[in-house]
Scaffold this motif. Structure first.
Motif, PDB file in Angstrom:
ATOM      1  N   GLY A   1       0.813  -1.221   0.000  1.00  0.00           N
ATOM      2  CA  GLY A   1       0.000   0.000   0.000  1.00  0.00           C
ATOM      3  C   GLY A   1       0.837   1.256   0.000  1.00  0.00           C
ATOM      4  N   ILE A   2       1.864   1.291   0.839  1.00  0.00           N
ATOM      5  CA  ILE A   2       2.743   2.467   0.896  1.00  0.00           C
ATOM      6  C   ILE A   2       3.496   2.647  -0.410  1.00  0.00           C
ATOM      7  CG2 ILE A   2       4.804   3.410   2.016  1.00  0.00           C
ATOM      8  CD1 ILE A   2       3.747   2.094   4.630  1.00  0.00           C
ATOM      9  N   LEU A   3       4.045   1.558  -0.932  1.00  0.00           N
ATOM     10  CA  LEU A   3       4.784   1.633  -2.194  1.00  0.00           C
ATOM     11  C   LEU A   3       3.886   2.079  -3.339  1.00  0.00           C
ATOM     12  CD1 LEU A   3       7.517   1.056  -3.553  1.00  0.00           C
ATOM     13  CD2 LEU A   3       6.659  -1.233  -4.034  1.00  0.00           C
ATOM     14  N   THR A   4       2.690   1.546  -3.386  1.00  0.00           N
ATOM     15  CA  THR A   4       1.741   1.937  -4.433  1.00  0.00           C
ATOM     16  C   THR A   4       1.377   3.416  -4.317  1.00  0.00           C
ATOM     17  OG1 THR A   4       0.843  -0.295  -4.463  1.00  0.00           O
ATOM     18  CG2 THR A   4      -0.499   1.417  -5.444  1.00  0.00           C
ATOM     19  N   ALA A   5       1.156   3.887  -3.097  1.00  0.00           N
ATOM     20  CA  ALA A   5       0.798   5.292  -2.905  1.00  0.00           C
ATOM     21  C   ALA A   5       1.935   6.226  -3.326  1.00  0.00           C
ATOM     22  CB  ALA A   5       0.439   5.541  -1.449  1.00  0.00           C
ATOM     23  N   VAL A   6       3.160   5.865  -2.981  1.00  0.00           N
ATOM     24  CA  VAL A   6       4.307   6.711  -3.341  1.00  0.00           C
ATOM     25  C   VAL A   6       4.497   6.745  -4.850  1.00  0.00           C
ATOM     26  CG1 VAL A   6       6.823   6.876  -3.183  1.00  0.00           C
ATOM     27  CG2 VAL A   6       5.478   6.444  -1.126  1.00  0.00           C
ATOM     28  N   VAL A   7       4.463   5.582  -5.473  1.00  0.00           N
ATOM     29  CA  VAL A   7       4.648   5.527  -6.933  1.00  0.00           C
ATOM     30  C   VAL A   7       3.521   6.273  -7.640  1.00  0.00           C
ATOM     31  CG1 VAL A   7       4.698   3.973  -8.924  1.00  0.00           C
ATOM     32  CG2 VAL A   7       6.016   3.425  -6.879  1.00  0.00           C
ATOM     33  N   SER A   8       2.310   6.125  -7.139  1.00  0.00           N
ATOM     34  CA  SER A   8       1.165   6.805  -7.735  1.00  0.00           C
ATOM     35  C   SER A   8       1.319   8.324  -7.646  1.00  0.00           C
ATOM     36  CB  SER A   8      -0.113   6.361  -7.042  1.00  0.00           C
ATOM     37  OG  SER A   8      -1.214   7.068  -7.545  1.00  0.00           O
ATOM     38  N   GLN A   9       1.730   8.829  -6.495  1.00  0.00           N
ATOM     39  CA  GLN A   9       1.902  10.271  -6.337  1.00  0.00           C
ATOM     40  C   GLN A   9       3.024  10.806  -7.218  1.00  0.00           C
ATOM     41  OE1 GLN A   9       0.029  12.536  -4.718  1.00  0.00           O
ATOM     42  NE2 GLN A   9      -1.353  10.796  -4.477  1.00  0.00           N
ATOM     43  N   VAL A  10       4.110  10.063  -7.320  1.00  0.00           N
ATOM     44  CA  VAL A  10       5.225  10.494  -8.179  1.00  0.00           C
ATOM     45  C   VAL A  10       4.767  10.552  -9.629  1.00  0.00           C
ATOM     46  CG1 VAL A  10       7.478   9.795  -9.084  1.00  0.00           C
ATOM     47  CG2 VAL A  10       7.057   9.719  -6.628  1.00  0.00           C
ATOM     48  N   LEU A  11       4.044   9.533 -10.065  1.00  0.00           N
ATOM     49  CA  LEU A  11       3.575   9.522 -11.455  1.00  0.00           C
ATOM     50  C   LEU A  11       2.560  10.634 -11.713  1.00  0.00           C
ATOM     51  CD1 LEU A  11       3.278   5.695 -12.056  1.00  0.00           C
ATOM     52  CD2 LEU A  11       4.879   7.254 -13.151  1.00  0.00           C
ATOM     53  N   LYS A  12       1.704  10.944 -10.745  1.00  0.00           N
ATOM     54  CA  LYS A  12       0.750  12.038 -10.930  1.00  0.00           C
ATOM     55  C   LYS A  12       1.466  13.380 -11.019  1.00  0.00           C
ATOM     56  CE  LYS A  12      -3.463  10.162  -9.005  1.00  0.00           C
ATOM     57  NZ  LYS A  12      -4.510  10.263  -7.977  1.00  0.00           N
ATOM     58  N   ASN A  13       2.522  13.549 -10.227  1.00  0.00           N
ATOM     59  CA  ASN A  13       3.251  14.824 -10.236  1.00  0.00           C
ATOM     60  C   ASN A  13       4.003  15.064 -11.534  1.00  0.00           C
ATOM     61  OD1 ASN A  13       2.383  15.674  -7.739  1.00  0.00           O
ATOM     62  ND2 ASN A  13       4.096  14.740  -6.645  1.00  0.00           N
ATOM     63  N   ILE A  14       4.409  14.009 -12.213  1.00  0.00           N
ATOM     64  CA  ILE A  14       5.110  14.213 -13.479  1.00  0.00           C
ATOM     65  C   ILE A  14       4.159  14.165 -14.672  1.00  0.00           C
ATOM     66  CG2 ILE A  14       7.314  13.393 -12.601  1.00  0.00           C
ATOM     67  CD1 ILE A  14       6.856  10.767 -14.073  1.00  0.00           C
ATOM     68  N   GLY A  15       2.854  14.042 -14.378  1.00  0.00           N
ATOM     69  CA  GLY A  15       1.874  14.144 -15.451  1.00  0.00           C
ATOM     70  C   GLY A  15       1.466  12.836 -16.090  1.00  0.00           C
ATOM     71  N   LYS A  16       1.767  11.734 -15.486  1.00  0.00           N
ATOM     72  CA  LYS A  16       1.404  10.416 -16.037  1.00  0.00           C
ATOM     73  C   LYS A  16       0.221   9.852 -15.256  1.00  0.00           C
ATOM     74  CE  LYS A  16       5.088  10.220 -18.690  1.00  0.00           C
ATOM     75  NZ  LYS A  16       5.089  10.097 -20.118  1.00  0.00           N
ATOM     76  N   ASP A  17      -0.935  10.499 -15.383  1.00  0.00           N
ATOM     77  CA  ASP A  17      -2.111  10.105 -14.609  1.00  0.00           C
ATOM     78  C   ASP A  17      -2.622   8.712 -14.977  1.00  0.00           C
ATOM     79  OD1 ASP A  17      -2.142  12.452 -13.164  1.00  0.00           O
ATOM     80  OD2 ASP A  17      -3.417  13.482 -14.625  1.00  0.00           O
ATOM     81  N   GLU A  18      -2.557   8.358 -16.247  1.00  0.00           N
ATOM     82  CA  GLU A  18      -3.065   7.055 -16.666  1.00  0.00           C
ATOM     83  C   GLU A  18      -2.223   5.927 -16.080  1.00  0.00           C
ATOM     84  OE1 GLU A  18      -2.138   9.399 -18.955  1.00  0.00           O
ATOM     85  OE2 GLU A  18      -4.121  10.217 -19.441  1.00  0.00           O
ATOM     86  N   ILE A  19      -0.915   6.095 -16.133  1.00  0.00           N
ATOM     87  CA  ILE A  19      -0.019   5.072 -15.588  1.00  0.00           C
ATOM     88  C   ILE A  19      -0.173   4.999 -14.069  1.00  0.00           C
ATOM     89  CG2 ILE A  19       2.382   4.339 -15.371  1.00  0.00           C
ATOM     90  CD1 ILE A  19       2.916   5.718 -18.041  1.00  0.00           C
ATOM     91  N   SER A  20      -0.419   6.131 -13.454  1.00  0.00           N
ATOM     92  CA  SER A  20      -0.651   6.172 -12.013  1.00  0.00           C
ATOM     93  C   SER A  20      -1.882   5.360 -11.627  1.00  0.00           C
ATOM     94  CB  SER A  20      -0.813   7.620 -11.554  1.00  0.00           C
ATOM     95  OG  SER A  20      -1.225   7.678 -10.224  1.00  0.00           O
TER      96      SER A  20
END
Length: 65
Positions: free
Chosen positions: A13-32
């Motif tokens: 859960g923590i790893l998924t949340a961190v990766v998701s936030q990083v991907l959202k911040n760089i503009g990759k919402d779909e991959i997030s």
């Protein structure tokens, strides 16, 4: 009872949340979104295995075949 599964689920859960936030911040919402979905699926598969073990233990306890 094995408490390691709780820590594994929390780590996923923590790893998924961190990766998701990083991907959202760089503009990759779909991959997030796919990353979050993959984390949920992994945890569900782990939970299904635990639930099947629980049913087997109950079946053996009451000698149901």
């Amino acid at each position: 009872m094995d408490y390691n599964i709780i820590f594994k689920i929390a780590a996923i859960g923590i790893l998924t949340a961190v990766v998701s936030q990083v991907l959202k911040n760089i503009g990759k919402d779909e991959i997030s979104t796919f990353t979050t979905l993959a984390g949920v699926i992994i945890v569900l598969i782990m939970s299904i295995n635990l639930i099947s073990e629980l049913f087997e233990a109950v079946k053996q306890l009451f000698l149901i075949y």
